[in-house]
Design a protein around this motif. Structure first.
Motif, PDB file in Angstrom:
ATOM      1  N   ARG A  38       0.819  -1.206   0.000  1.00  0.00           N
ATOM      2  CA  ARG A  38       0.000   0.000   0.000  1.00  0.00           C
ATOM      3  C   ARG A  38       0.857   1.262   0.000  1.00  0.00           C
ATOM      4  O   ARG A  38       0.481   2.275  -0.603  1.00  0.00           O
ATOM      5  N   LEU A  39       2.001   1.218   0.650  1.00  0.00           N
ATOM      6  CA  LEU A  39       2.896   2.375   0.623  1.00  0.00           C
ATOM      7  C   LEU A  39       3.449   2.611  -0.783  1.00  0.00           C
ATOM      8  O   LEU A  39       3.726   3.744  -1.164  1.00  0.00           O
ATOM      9  N   LEU A  40       3.600   1.547  -1.553  1.00  0.00           N
ATOM     10  CA  LEU A  40       4.121   1.671  -2.912  1.00  0.00           C
ATOM     11  C   LEU A  40       3.049   2.139  -3.882  1.00  0.00           C
ATOM     12  O   LEU A  40       3.349   2.819  -4.866  1.00  0.00           O
ATOM     13  N   SER A  41       1.807   1.774  -3.636  1.00  0.00           N
ATOM     14  CA  SER A  41       0.696   2.195  -4.493  1.00  0.00           C
ATOM     15  C   SER A  41      -0.520   2.497  -3.637  1.00  0.00           C
ATOM     16  O   SER A  41      -0.987   1.630  -2.899  1.00  0.00           O
ATOM     17  N   GLY A  42      -1.039   3.700  -3.762  1.00  0.00           N
ATOM     18  CA  GLY A  42      -2.234   4.067  -3.018  1.00  0.00           C
ATOM     19  C   GLY A  42      -3.514   3.610  -3.680  1.00  0.00           C
ATOM     20  O   GLY A  42      -4.587   3.705  -3.090  1.00  0.00           O
ATOM     21  N   GLN A  43      -3.431   3.111  -4.926  1.00  0.00           N
ATOM     22  CA  GLN A  43      -4.624   2.818  -5.709  1.00  0.00           C
ATOM     23  C   GLN A  43      -4.894   1.322  -5.909  1.00  0.00           C
ATOM     24  O   GLN A  43      -6.043   0.896  -5.994  1.00  0.00           O
ATOM     25  N   THR A  44      -3.846   0.531  -6.021  1.00  0.00           N
ATOM     26  CA  THR A  44      -3.976  -0.879  -6.382  1.00  0.00           C
ATOM     27  C   THR A  44      -4.820  -1.657  -5.374  1.00  0.00           C
ATOM     28  O   THR A  44      -4.718  -1.446  -4.163  1.00  0.00           O
ATOM     29  N   LEU A  45      -5.645  -2.567  -5.874  1.00  0.00           N
ATOM     30  CA  LEU A  45      -6.459  -3.422  -5.009  1.00  0.00           C
ATOM     31  C   LEU A  45      -5.598  -4.551  -4.454  1.00  0.00           C
ATOM     32  O   LEU A  45      -4.906  -5.243  -5.200  1.00  0.00           O
ATOM     33  N   LEU A  46      -5.638  -4.729  -3.150  1.00  0.00           N
ATOM     34  CA  LEU A  46      -4.845  -5.755  -2.476  1.00  0.00           C
ATOM     35  C   LEU A  46      -5.747  -6.884  -1.997  1.00  0.00           C
ATOM     36  O   LEU A  46      -6.884  -6.653  -1.594  1.00  0.00           O
ATOM     37  N   TYR A  47      -5.215  -8.110  -2.027  1.00  0.00           N
ATOM     38  CA  TYR A  47      -5.962  -9.293  -1.592  1.00  0.00           C
ATOM     39  C   TYR A  47      -5.246  -9.971  -0.434  1.00  0.00           C
ATOM     40  O   TYR A  47      -4.011 -10.018  -0.387  1.00  0.00           O
ATOM     41  N   THR A  48      -6.032 -10.538   0.456  1.00  0.00           N
ATOM     42  CA  THR A  48      -5.472 -11.357   1.524  1.00  0.00           C
ATOM     43  C   THR A  48      -4.996 -12.691   0.949  1.00  0.00           C
ATOM     44  O   THR A  48      -5.314 -13.058  -0.179  1.00  0.00           O
ATOM     45  N   GLU A  49      -4.248 -13.414   1.752  1.00  0.00           N
ATOM     46  CA  GLU A  49      -4.074 -14.831   1.481  1.00  0.00           C
ATOM     47  C   GLU A  49      -5.456 -15.483   1.537  1.00  0.00           C
ATOM     48  O   GLU A  49      -6.393 -14.943   2.147  1.00  0.00           O
ATOM     49  N   MET A  50      -5.582 -16.660   0.919  1.00  0.00           N
ATOM     50  CA  MET A  50      -6.849 -17.366   1.041  1.00  0.00           C
ATOM     51  C   MET A  50      -7.075 -17.769   2.497  1.00  0.00           C
ATOM     52  O   MET A  50      -6.197 -18.338   3.147  1.00  0.00           O
ATOM     53  N   VAL A  51      -8.264 -17.463   3.003  1.00  0.00           N
ATOM     54  CA  VAL A  51      -8.688 -17.859   4.338  1.00  0.00           C
ATOM     55  C   VAL A  51      -9.847 -18.835   4.161  1.00  0.00           C
ATOM     56  O   VAL A  51     -10.806 -18.543   3.449  1.00  0.00           O
ATOM     57  N   THR A  52      -9.765 -20.001   4.773  1.00  0.00           N
ATOM     58  CA  THR A  52     -10.836 -20.980   4.567  1.00  0.00           C
ATOM     59  C   THR A  52     -12.036 -20.636   5.442  1.00  0.00           C
ATOM     60  O   THR A  52     -11.891 -20.242   6.607  1.00  0.00           O
TER      61      THR A  52
END
Length: 343
Positions: A38-52
């Motif tokens: 997030r510090l590198l890009s304020g716009q890009t959508l980030l995803y978690t690891e898969m959580v079961t």
């Protein structure tokens, strides 16, 4: 759970962020990795690891939902195949503020197959549609799907349109397609990321077939220039995985101006200093330095001094009591911008 919660992004905001996203990657895209990204890009959508879903609903492992408010827009990826259990898990994710809930229909690992979810769900689009419908009924944020073009001996030209039609009918308006088959038998998860051939053309054809769906492409994309090629050709989004992790500055530092036409490129040197308060807070709560710095090893990839940066971090961050001074020592080994030759 995060103590501070931010209101959900509306669908339009999250969809715009999905022009570029960082793929969910097990053991990699944890909350520390996402904070760096997030510090590198304020716009890009980030995803978690898969959580079961079973881990959340039956196991009560709600710590898996922890994140920092600064990570927004951020999506929770769930694994599972039981519609009601997924609905409960989606509700838990929505309640703590995730901007999107994503269903994993692409992971080929044996562990995932044994739970009857991940890529094996490509064989049961009706079940996936039922899961999507239940999740959508449970939450107000957007429910999305990440899938493959097919599995095993399936014909992707036939299977993928049918799969998309099923989830679209169930109300899914946004999908990310990994442009490779998954072989559930005979290939390891690592081999499934490299050996099955890419079929970008088929993904582009799906956009023509489902023009009102938001379609992102994933698989083998290693630069922002490649991402722009897919966007310029009509796709709605591009998801990048390993390249974003191993060369985060190359992919994310220039993403805001190049992909989103917003802001200036991030400076990796400044990002290191911006990480310091976060690191100090983590250490003060009993965390270890290497839990964060392992995600920073590729920050200066390709720059003179990158190898020394990695070595100092790798060797120094694992020591008991290691603190932010290790990052400053590593940073001293990296050539500043004005010393880097531009070809």
């Amino acid at each position: 759970m995060p103590e501070v919660q931010i209101a959900h992004s509306n669908h339009a905001t999250t969809r715009r962020a999905a022009r570029l996203s960082v793929a969910p990657m097990m053991d990699w895209t944890d909350r520390h990795c996402r904070f760096l990204h997030r510090l590198l890009s304020g716009q890009t959508l980030l995803y978690t690891e898969m959580v079961t879903a079973p881990a959340l609903v039956r196991g009560g492992a709600l710590h898996l939902l922890d994140y920092s408010p600064q990570e927004h827009p951020v999506a929770l990826q769930l694994g599972g195949s039981d519609p009601q259990e997924l609905a409960q898990a989606a509700r838990l994710g929505s309640e703590v503020g995730y901007d999107e809930i994503n269903l994993n229909c692409g992971c080929p690992s044996d562990r995932v197959q044994s739970g009857t979810f991940g890529a094996v769900l490509m064989k049961d689009p009706a079940r996936v549609a039922e899961c999507v419908a239940a999740m959508r009924e449970a939450v107000g944020v957007e429910v999305t799907v990440k899938c493959r073009i097919g599995v095993d001996d399936q014909d992707p030209d036939l299977v993928l349109p049918a799969f998309l039609d099923a989830i679209h009918t169930a109300g899914c308006q946004r999908v990310t397609i990994h442009a490779r088959k998954a072989w559930l038998q005979g290939l390891s998860p690592k081999e499934n990321r490299d050996i099955p051939p890419l079929d970008y053309h088929l993904v582009h054809c799906m956009k023509a077939l489902f023009p009102d769906m938001h379609i992102s492409i994933n698989g083998g994309i290693n630069s922002l220039q490649e991402a722009r090629t897919h966007l310029d050709a009509g796709l709605d989004g591009v998801m990048i995985g390993r390249a974003a992790y191993h060369q985060p500055a190359d992919i994310l530092a220039g993403a805001d101006p190049l992909i989103f036409e917003a802001g200036q490129p991030a400076d990796p040197f400044e990002v290191v200093h911006e990480m310091m308060p976060y690191i100090e807070q983590h250490l003060a709560s009993g965390g270890r330095l290497h839990q964060i710095t392992r995600h920073m090893l590729g920050l200066f990839a390709g720059r003179p001094g990158a190898r020394a940066w990695r070595r100092v971090l790798s060797e120094g961050a694992v020591h008991e009591g290691a603190g932010p001074e290790v990052l400053l020592q590593a940073l001293d080994r990296v050539a500043p911008d004005e010393q880097v030759e531009v070809s």
